[in-house]
Design an enzyme around this catalytic site. Structure first.
Site, PDB file in Angstrom:
ATOM      1  N   GLY A 186       3.469  -4.958  10.080  1.00 62.90           N
ATOM      2  CA  GLY A 186       2.962  -6.310   9.914  1.00 62.90           C
ATOM      3  C   GLY A 186       2.239  -6.522   8.598  1.00 62.90           C
ATOM      4  O   GLY A 186       1.458  -7.461   8.453  1.00 62.90           O
ATOM      5  N   GLY A 187       2.504  -5.651   7.627  1.00 67.63           N
ATOM      6  CA  GLY A 187       1.926  -5.819   6.304  1.00 67.63           C
ATOM      7  C   GLY A 187       0.418  -5.761   6.268  1.00 67.63           C
ATOM      8  O   GLY A 187      -0.209  -6.302   5.351  1.00 67.63           O
TER       9      GLY A 187
ATOM     10  N   SER B 104       6.785   0.278   8.640  1.00 67.31           N
ATOM     11  CA  SER B 104       6.318  -0.634   7.609  1.00 67.31           C
ATOM     12  C   SER B 104       4.873  -0.302   7.212  1.00 67.31           C
ATOM     13  O   SER B 104       4.608   0.797   6.736  1.00 67.31           O
ATOM     14  CB  SER B 104       6.472  -2.088   8.087  1.00 67.31           C
ATOM     15  OG  SER B 104       6.264  -2.994   7.029  1.00 67.31           O
ATOM     16  N   ALA B 105       3.909  -1.210   7.425  1.00 71.11           N
ATOM     17  CA  ALA B 105       2.516  -0.892   7.113  1.00 71.11           C
ATOM     18  C   ALA B 105       2.036   0.317   7.906  1.00 71.11           C
ATOM     19  O   ALA B 105       1.206   1.099   7.429  1.00 71.11           O
ATOM     20  CB  ALA B 105       1.622  -2.091   7.389  1.00 71.11           C
TER      21      ALA B 105
ATOM     22  N   ASP C 287      17.078  -3.203   2.724  1.00 73.47           N
ATOM     23  CA  ASP C 287      15.661  -3.521   2.559  1.00 73.47           C
ATOM     24  C   ASP C 287      15.336  -3.640   1.077  1.00 73.47           C
ATOM     25  O   ASP C 287      15.708  -2.768   0.280  1.00 73.47           O
ATOM     26  CB  ASP C 287      14.838  -2.389   3.202  1.00 73.47           C
ATOM     27  CG  ASP C 287      13.345  -2.628   3.170  1.00 73.47           C
ATOM     28  OD1 ASP C 287      12.904  -3.689   2.694  1.00 73.47           O
ATOM     29  OD2 ASP C 287      12.613  -1.728   3.640  1.00 73.47           O
TER      30      ASP C 287
ATOM     31  N   HIS D  99      14.668  -4.088   6.733  1.00 74.78           N
ATOM     32  CA  HIS D  99      13.311  -3.581   6.868  1.00 74.78           C
ATOM     33  C   HIS D  99      12.851  -3.771   8.319  1.00 74.78           C
ATOM     34  O   HIS D  99      12.953  -4.864   8.876  1.00 74.78           O
ATOM     35  CB  HIS D  99      12.387  -4.363   5.926  1.00 74.78           C
ATOM     36  CG  HIS D  99      10.982  -3.857   5.898  1.00 74.78           C
ATOM     37  ND1 HIS D  99      10.565  -2.848   5.053  1.00 74.78           N
ATOM     38  CD2 HIS D  99       9.888  -4.216   6.613  1.00 74.78           C
ATOM     39  CE1 HIS D  99       9.281  -2.610   5.250  1.00 74.78           C
ATOM     40  NE2 HIS D  99       8.843  -3.431   6.185  1.00 74.78           N
TER      41      HIS D  99
END
Length: 327
Positions: free
Chosen positions: A84-85, A167-168, A270, A300
């Site tokens: 979720g960045g 991701s994050a 991605d 991604h």
């Protein structure tokens, strides 16, 4: 009217996170990002939430296969950090929940999906600090033995712990593994024997080839990636901040760090693919034990965007081989 000082929006993230001129943050309903239809259930797995950081109200969702309760051998532990960045996401969202259910059932493993504080209310390194606090909590559970949380005492083999994230969450896992490997974070008797980076969320001031000429129809556009970093890094930090760029000018040298085996999963559709490919290449150049698995055409975060798709099926097979290399 002149002199009106009512707070106004100065930065807007997808209409879901807004920073106002007075510094306050307004959040919307993230369920709009979720699946349109509910995911199928995964039989044979039970789960519950446990508080690991009372002061911050942070929890971990514990998953375990019901088969292990029936007297089987203890299982490896897969610590998992959602994506979720650093600004969005929750361990309880259906996408991350579905992935963890599958991992618990199919590896099999005790999966620990960790909640952490989000930016911009809590800018980095707050999330990494929370990850370190979780590993300290896990160390305490391992030290308690039979006095630990009953599910962990019964089912978890702390000597076979893996860090992972998407991701994050993959970025977070990298920073924790560096803390453990450089002896800045003591975790024994927990033993971290490997780590898994899924669609890693890294960046840098200098653009990569894929960032300069992005693949078509990317799920995570470069502009959104940049905005997430702008909202999560310390105010005024560049994309070469050590949290964002593991090989930036201010980042620690990983050559002397005792890293366990790494599994790097890079979806080639991605825009950030070169970050994962470059990460794996740099580790190999240092003589580290790293396995790179590329997923042609995948986006991604495919492991959670389509947690029951064919690519996710193959990813589960890859994970199983990594967690159980002798099988």
């Amino acid at each position: 009217m002149a002199g009106d000082t009512a707070p106004h929006v100065v930065e807007d993230l997808l209409g879901l996170v807004q920073i106002l001129s007075d510094g306050s943050v307004v959040r919307g309903d993230e369920s709009v990002l979720g699946p349109k239809e509910p995911f199928p259930d995964v039989p044979g797995v039970e789960w519950k939430d446990v508080v690991y950081h009372a002061a911050h109200g942070l929890r971990v969702r514990v998953y375990r296969p019901t088969s292990v309760v029936a007297g089987g051998d203890k299982l490896p532990v897969l610590v998992y950090f959602h994506g979720g960045g650093y600004c969005l996401g929750s361990f309880a969202q259906p996408t991350f929940h579905a992935f963890c259910l599958r991992a618990a059932a199919e590896l099999p493993a005790v999966v620990l999906s960790v909640q952490y504080r989000l930016a911009p209310e809590h800018r980095l390194p707050a999330a990494i600090d929370d990850g370190a606090a979780f590993l300290s909590w896990l160390r305490g559970q391992a030290e308690l033995g039979a006095g630990a949380d009953p599910w962990l005492a019964e089912s978890a083999c702390f000597a076979r712990t893996f860090l992972s994230g998407v991701s994050a969450g993959a970025n977070l896992s990298h920073h924790l593994i560096v803390q453990v490997g450089s002896a800045r974070l003591a975790v024994s008797p927990v033993r971290v024997v490997g780590y898994v980076l899924l669609s890693a969320f890294f960046t840098g001031a200098e653009r990569t080839a894929a960032e300069t000429d992005p693949p078509a129809d990317v799920f995570l556009p470069l502009e959104l990636s940049d905005q997430l970093w702008h909202m999560s890094l310390p105010v005024g930090a560049s994309r070469d901040h050590p949290v964002a760029n593991p090989f930036g000018p201010e980042s620690p040298n990983l050559a002397p760090v005792e890293l366990p085996p790494a599994l790097v999963v890079a979806p080639l559709g991605d825009v950030l693919r070169d970050r994962s490919l470059g990460y794996a290449a740099r580790l190999k150049d240092m003589g580290k034990d790293v396995e790179l698995v590329e997923f042609e055409g995948q986006q991604h975060g495919f492991s959670v965007l389509q947690p029951f798709g064919e690519a996710a099926d193959e990813l589960m097979r890859v994970l199983r081989r990594f967690v159980y290399p002798a099988r």
